[in-house]
Write an enzyme that holds these catalytic residues in place. Structure first.
Site, short mmCIF file in Angstrom:
data_model
loop_
_atom_site.label_atom_id
_atom_site.label_comp_id
_atom_site.label_asym_id
_atom_site.label_seq_id
_atom_site.Cartn_x
_atom_site.Cartn_y
_atom_site.Cartn_z
N ALA A 184 0.63 -1.17 -0.03
CA ALA A 184 -0.07 -0.03 -0.05
C ALA A 184 0.85 1.31 0.00
O ALA A 184 1.76 1.46 1.10
CB ALA A 184 -1.03 0.03 1.29
N CYS A 185 0.79 1.94 -1.07
CA CYS A 185 1.74 3.16 -1.25
C CYS A 185 1.03 4.58 -1.81
O CYS A 185 0.00 4.49 -2.27
CB CYS A 185 2.91 2.79 -2.15
SG CYS A 185 3.74 1.06 -1.60
#
Length: 497
Positions: free
Chosen positions: A2-3
Site C-alpha cells: 500500500a503506497c
C-alpha cells in the site's frame, strides 16, 4: 504494498528538476525494516531468482552500479524499492494498483504454483520484489526503463498489478501493468504533476501514439486487440484507460480516491471546488485528474508535506482536536503508521553529472519524520542508513525514526512542536549541506578532478548528512520520550521528601 506516489515534471518543479517520490508502506499487520545501500556491478547476479514466484531470469552482462532501499531482513527477497543508477536514471517501484474483473479474466495474473503429486512446480511472474533489481542496472534513460520492463512483463508476466515510475534529467514516465502480461505507459507532461494512490490512474491515453511514434505514450504491442476482443473500452468518446482497466469500488472511495483528492486540492486549491457544499471533486470522485498544472512551482518540502499528510485542515484528520469529530479518520491517510520509508529522487539539470542525482530518504511514518538528501553517485552509503537489522536500535535511522513516530503519535498534542522543530532544523541543515557540497563538486569538475575523487567527496557529503540527522534525531527522540513519560497513567506530582 500500500503506497502513495507523486511525480513532478521538470517545468512544474521549483528548480527545473524531474522529481519522483513514493511512500513505501507495509501491508496491514506488519512493518518492514529498510536500509539504504549501493549494489556494485560485481554484486549483481548473472541469473535472477525470485523468492516469491520462483521465476528464474537471465540478466545482461553489463550491469551498472545503483543505489536501492531493500528489505533489511532476509526471507522475502530483495524488494529494492527505489534507486538511481550511475547513468543518473531513477526508478521507484512499485505502487500496488487495482484493476477489474474483466481485465483479470482476459489476462489472468501469473501466480506461482507449488509442485504436487500430479504436476511440477509452476513459476509465477515478476512483482514488486523483483522489478527494480531486474531493470535499473540496465537502462540509460527513463524511456529505456519502460521498454525493458515492458519486454519482461510480456515474456514472464506478473502476479500483481503495479505502477512504476522512471525518471532522467529530461523525462518522467509512469507505467502500469494491465492483467498478467499487458501494460501501458504515459510520459508526465513537463509542466504537470501526477498523483497516484493505490489505484489504476492513467486516464486519457493516445493509443495511436502508443502503437506508433511513442512520443508520449507506450503500450504492449497487442493492446488494441486486447481491448477490442475483450470489450474493455467503456469510453463514450476518446479512449480512457482508467475506465477500461481500473476499478471504481466502494473500497476505493475510502482507501484510494481521498488521497488523490487531498493532493490535488493542496497543489490546485483554486482550480476547482474541493470541499463541502457544491463541489467539482470530492474524496469519492472517480474522475479526479491523473495530472494537473500546479498553481505554483513544487518544492521538495511540498513533496514531503503531501506524502506526510493525514487530511490536515479537513474533517477527516484523525488528529482533529476541535469541532465536529464524527468524520475523523474516515479515510486512509497518506502518511500512515506503516510507512517503511519515503524515497524521493531529484535529478537536477543545472548540476554536473557527477552530483546531478540526489536521493532524499525518510524512514517510518512520514507524519513524524524528516527527509535527508544523499548523493546517488557513490560506492558506499553511511552506516547509519545501511546497518538496519531486526534488533531495535538507536544506531540506525530506520529504528530511531520509528521510535520517534510511535512516541510522538501517543503524545500528539505535546510532541507536535518538537516534530515541527525537527523538520525545520533538519531541512535547513540539509539544504545548507547540499549548497556547500554542490559548490565543491562544481569546483572539482572545473579543476578536472578524477571521477574517483568526486565519488569520495560525495560519500563524505553523505556521511556529513547522516551525522547531522543522527544528532537531530537523537535530540528529538529525547524530547518526545520526555513528553510521553510525563503522560504515563502512574504519574504523580509529589516528589520524594
Amino acid at each position: 504494498m500500500a503506497c502513495t506516489t507523486i511525480l513532478v515534471g521538470r517545468n512544474a518543479s521549483y528548480d527545473g528538476s524531474t522529481m519522483i517520490a513514493r511512500n513505501d508502506d507495509s501491508g496491514a499487520g506488519h512493518y518492514t525494516p529498510k536500509k539504504f545501500i549501493v549494489v556494485r556491478p560485481e554484486d549483481q547476479p548473472k541469473v535472477y531468482k525470485s523468492e516469491i514466484s520462483h521465476v528464474t531470469i537471465p540478466l545482461p552482462e553489463d550491469p551498472m552500479r545503483y543505489t536501492c532501499v531493500p528489505n533489511a531482513l532476509k526471507g522475502e527477497g530483495i524488494w529494492a524499492a527505489c534507486g538511481v543508477n550511475s547513468a543518473n536514471v531513477g526508478m521507484t517501484a512499485t505502487e500496488t494498483i487495482t484493476s477489474n474483473e474483466r481485465v483479470l479474466g482476459a489476462d489472468p495474473l501469473v501466480v506461482y504454483k507449488e509442485a504436487t503429486d500430479d504436476a511440477p512446480e509452476k513459476a509465477g511472474g515478476i512483482g514488486e520484489e523483483d522489478i527494480v533489481s531486474l531493470v535499473i542496472p540496465y537502462i540509460k534513460s527513463a524511456r529505456e526503463g519502460v521498454i525493458r520492463l515492458g519486454a519482461l512483463l510480456e515474456e514472464y508476466g506478473t502476479y500483481e498489478m503495479n505502477g512504476i515510475a522512471f525518471s532522467d534529467v529530461n523525462e518522467i514516465w509512469w507505467m502500469e501493468t494491465i492483467g498478467g502480461h499487458h501494460w501501458i505507459a504515459k510520459r508526465v507532461p513537463d509542466d504537470e504533476y501526477v498523483v497516484m494512490p493505490n489505484q489504476q490512474g492513467i486516464d486519457s491515453f493516445d493509443l495511436k501514439d502508443a502503437l506508433g511514434s511513442r512520443k508520449n505514450y507506450m503500450a504492449s504491442a497487442d493492446i488494441r486487440e486486447f481491448i477490442d476482443e475483450n470489450h474493455l473500452d467503456l469510453s463514450m468518446g476518446d479512449f480512457n484507460a482508467r475506465l477500461a482497466f481500473g476499478s471504481h469500488d466502494d473500497a476505493d472511495h475510502v482507501y484510494n480516491t481521498p488521497r488523490a483528492w487531498y493532493m490535488l486540492r493542496y497543489f490546485n486549491p483554486h482550480a476547482a471546488k474541493w470541499d463541502e457544499g457544491e463541489t467539482d471533486f470530492s474524496p469519492m470522485s472517480d474522475s479526479l485528474p491523473w495530472s494537473m498544472i500546479p498553481e505554483r512551482k513544487i518544492t521538495p518540502e511540498d513533496v514531503k508535506y503531501i506524502l506526510s499528510s493525514h487530511f490536515q485542515g479537513t474533517p477527516y484528520d484523525p488528529y482533529i482536536s476541535h469541532g465536529d469529530k464524527t468524520q475523523a479518520g474516515a479515510f486512509r491517510s497518506i502518511g500512515v503508521n506503516r510507512t517503511d520509508f519515503m524515497g524521493f529522487i531529484q535529478i537536477r539539470p543545472y548540476m554536473p553529472e557527477e552530483c546531478r542525482a540526489v536521493e532524499w530518504l525518510a524512514f517510518a511514518s512520514n507524519a513524524f519524520n524528516v527527509m535527508v538528501p544523499f548523493y546517488a553517485n557513490v560506492e558506499t552509503t553511511p552506516d547509519y542508513l545501511a546497518n538496519t537489522k531486526e534488533e531495535v536500535s538507536t544506531d540506525n535511522f530506520y529504528w530511531t525514526s520509528r521510535m520517534i513516530a510511535a512516541y510522538a503519535d501517543a503524545g500528539y498534542k505535546t510532541c507536535q512542536n518538537h516534530i515541527e522543530r525537527y523538520v525545520i532544523t533538519v531541512g535547513a541543515k540539509a539544504h545548507e549541506l547540499l549548497n556547500a557540497h554542490d559548490a565543491e563538486v562544481k569546483a572539482a569538475v572545473d579543476a578536472s578532478k578524477s571521477p574517483d575523487e568526486i565519488i569520495k567527496s560525495n560519500q563524505q557529503a553523505n556521511e556529513d548528512a547522516a551525522a547531522m540527522v543522527k544528532e537531530q534525531a537523537g535530540k528529538t527522540l529525547s524530547h518526545v520520550l520526555y513528553e510521553v513519560s510525563n503522560a504515563m497513567k502512574n504519574s504523580y506530582a509529589r516528589s520524594d521528601a
